[in-house]
Scaffold this active site. Structure first.
Site, PDB file in Angstrom:
ATOM      1  N   CYS A 170       0.716  -1.110  -0.076  1.00  0.00           N
ATOM      2  CA  CYS A 170      -0.142  -0.171   0.002  1.00  0.00           C
ATOM      3  C   CYS A 170       0.898   1.340  -0.170  1.00  0.00           C
ATOM      4  O   CYS A 170       1.679   1.367   0.819  1.00  0.00           O
ATOM      5  CB  CYS A 170      -0.953   0.144   1.238  1.00  0.00           C
ATOM      6  SG  CYS A 170      -1.742   1.605   1.551  1.00  0.00           S
ATOM      7  N   TRP A 229      -7.777  -6.233   5.778  1.00  0.00           N
ATOM      8  CA  TRP A 229      -6.428  -6.735   5.413  1.00  0.00           C
ATOM      9  C   TRP A 229      -6.173  -7.777   6.755  1.00  0.00           C
ATOM     10  O   TRP A 229      -6.685  -7.890   7.657  1.00  0.00           O
ATOM     11  CB  TRP A 229      -5.364  -5.456   5.758  1.00  0.00           C
ATOM     12  CG  TRP A 229      -5.277  -4.603   4.890  1.00  0.00           C
ATOM     13  CD1 TRP A 229      -6.226  -3.503   4.735  1.00  0.00           C
ATOM     14  CD2 TRP A 229      -4.438  -4.264   3.818  1.00  0.00           C
ATOM     15  NE1 TRP A 229      -5.841  -2.865   3.695  1.00  0.00           N
ATOM     16  CE2 TRP A 229      -4.802  -3.331   2.932  1.00  0.00           C
ATOM     17  CE3 TRP A 229      -3.507  -5.145   3.388  1.00  0.00           C
ATOM     18  CZ2 TRP A 229      -4.004  -2.929   1.832  1.00  0.00           C
ATOM     19  CZ3 TRP A 229      -2.743  -4.852   2.216  1.00  0.00           C
ATOM     20  CH2 TRP A 229      -2.853  -3.614   1.609  1.00  0.00           C
ATOM     21  N   TYR A 238      -5.654   6.423  -8.739  1.00  0.00           N
ATOM     22  CA  TYR A 238      -6.756   5.900  -8.463  1.00  0.00           C
ATOM     23  C   TYR A 238      -7.957   6.234  -9.328  1.00  0.00           C
ATOM     24  O   TYR A 238      -8.915   5.458  -9.729  1.00  0.00           O
ATOM     25  CB  TYR A 238      -6.849   5.683  -7.100  1.00  0.00           C
ATOM     26  CG  TYR A 238      -5.982   5.061  -6.278  1.00  0.00           C
ATOM     27  CD1 TYR A 238      -6.396   3.709  -5.914  1.00  0.00           C
ATOM     28  CD2 TYR A 238      -4.884   5.608  -5.879  1.00  0.00           C
ATOM     29  CE1 TYR A 238      -5.592   2.876  -5.224  1.00  0.00           C
ATOM     30  CE2 TYR A 238      -3.746   4.768  -5.034  1.00  0.00           C
ATOM     31  CZ  TYR A 238      -4.189   3.389  -4.820  1.00  0.00           C
ATOM     32  OH  TYR A 238      -3.120   2.735  -4.117  1.00  0.00           O
TER      33      TYR A 238
END
Length: 329
Positions: free
Chosen positions: A47, A80, A178
């Protein structure tokens, strides 16, 4: 495994910014004072937002003050997970899913289960996942626990300029990739694409005559830009259709990002294998097959960059962190 969807039909992508804004400060005004050993940073090499915190923690030498837990590169729609650890359980928090720490703070927490997150080890509850504030607080609130020679990543005399640059970089570049990748219409994609490359051109022009984004040393601004640029050729160019050109075809930015990559704290906090695995396996609404591409060849990240000719001192009056035994990957 259900990874969930990242696009909304016929709408431009909008990032959910409803973060837990509790802060860990020297005066403990939010109920969480700076205290070495009390908190655990949960991050993931996959990330970009989380990798910022890994880089800053390392540059400042906060390793002994704030422990680090790492999630694996893939996750499902719920959370996660700690699948890199034995039995898939974080060895300090004793949980298999980061979701458990969010639920310890707010039962049934309904917003994003995101990294980075800082967890209060004693209670097992998330304190904050406000990624932009976390690194600033590492730099300003945790100063008593910085290593000798730690750099000034957010110096007072440059903060206004750093904030201005960060705002543009976040809007056009960090989030811009994004907005391209998760666009659900041609119109939304076209607008995002144009804004992204206008932002990259603006940054490139700024970096033509200076080694770093603000001032003559590495600052918070460079950390924030680096984690997006590092993912550009391996992921964003193809997977997110950010394909006007590759980063390696943009001479100024390509030299700039290699300069940082070869600086202790940056390249050794970058794991290209996990980055690719995350995006291509998790974003099944973009890449239904889940196939992870073998390329690009990343060996040229270690080639000479020539940016030292512009002057500047990476760590200012400080020093580099001690080298790690091996790179992250």
């Amino acid at each position: 495994m259900d990874q969930g969807s990242y696009r909304t039909a016929d709408k431009p992508y909008e990032r959910d910014t409803r973060y837990i804004e509790t802060r860990i400060t020297r005066d403990g005004r939010d109920g969480y004072p700076v205290e070495p050993g009390r908190y655990r940073l949960i991050a993931a090499y996959a990330c970009p937002w989380a990798t910022r915190t890994i880089i800053v923690r390392r540059l400042l030498g906060l390793d002994d003050a704030i422990s680090l837990g790492l999630c694996g590169p893939t996750h499902d729609s719920r959370s996660w997970t700690f699948d890199l650890d034995p039995d898939g359980v974080d060895p300090v928090l004793g949980i298999p899913r980061l979701q458990d720490a969010y639920f310890a703070r707010t039962p049934g927490y309904s917003k994003g289960i995101t990294v980075p997150a800082i967890v209060d080890v004693g209670s097992g509850a998330v304190v904050t996942n406000d990624f932009a504030q976390i690194t600033i607080d590492f730099e300003l609130e945790w100063v008593d626990f910085h290593r000798p020679g730690a750099p000034q990543l957010y110096p007072e005399d440059l903060r206004a300029e750093i904030d201005e640059v960060n705002a543009v970089v976040y809007r056009d570049v960090n989030n811009g990739v994004y907005r391209c990748g998760f666009a659900s219409s041609q119109q939304a994609y076209d607008a995002a694409y144009d804004q992204l490359f206008a932002g990259l051109d603006w940054v490139s022009e700024r970096l033509k005559g200076q080694r770093y984004l603000v001032g003559d040393t590495i600052t918070e601004a460079d950390v924030r830009l680096f984690t997006t640029l590092a993912r550009f050729d391996p992921v964003y160019h193809g997977h997110f259709k950010c394909n006007r050109e590759k980063l390696s075809e943009m001479p100024v930015l390509w030299a700039y990002v290699r300069d940082l990559f070869q600086t202790p704290g940056f390249g050794d906090s970058t794991n290209f294998a996990q980055i690719k695995q995350h995006y291509y396996e998790v974003h099944r609404d973009i890449n239904p097959s889940g196939i992870v591409p073998k390329g690009p060849d990343l060996r040229n990240w270690f080639s000479p960059h020539g940016r030292e000719k512009l002057g500047g001192r990476p760590f200012g009056a400080g020093t580099a962190p001690d080298p790690l035994p091996t790179p992250a990957g």
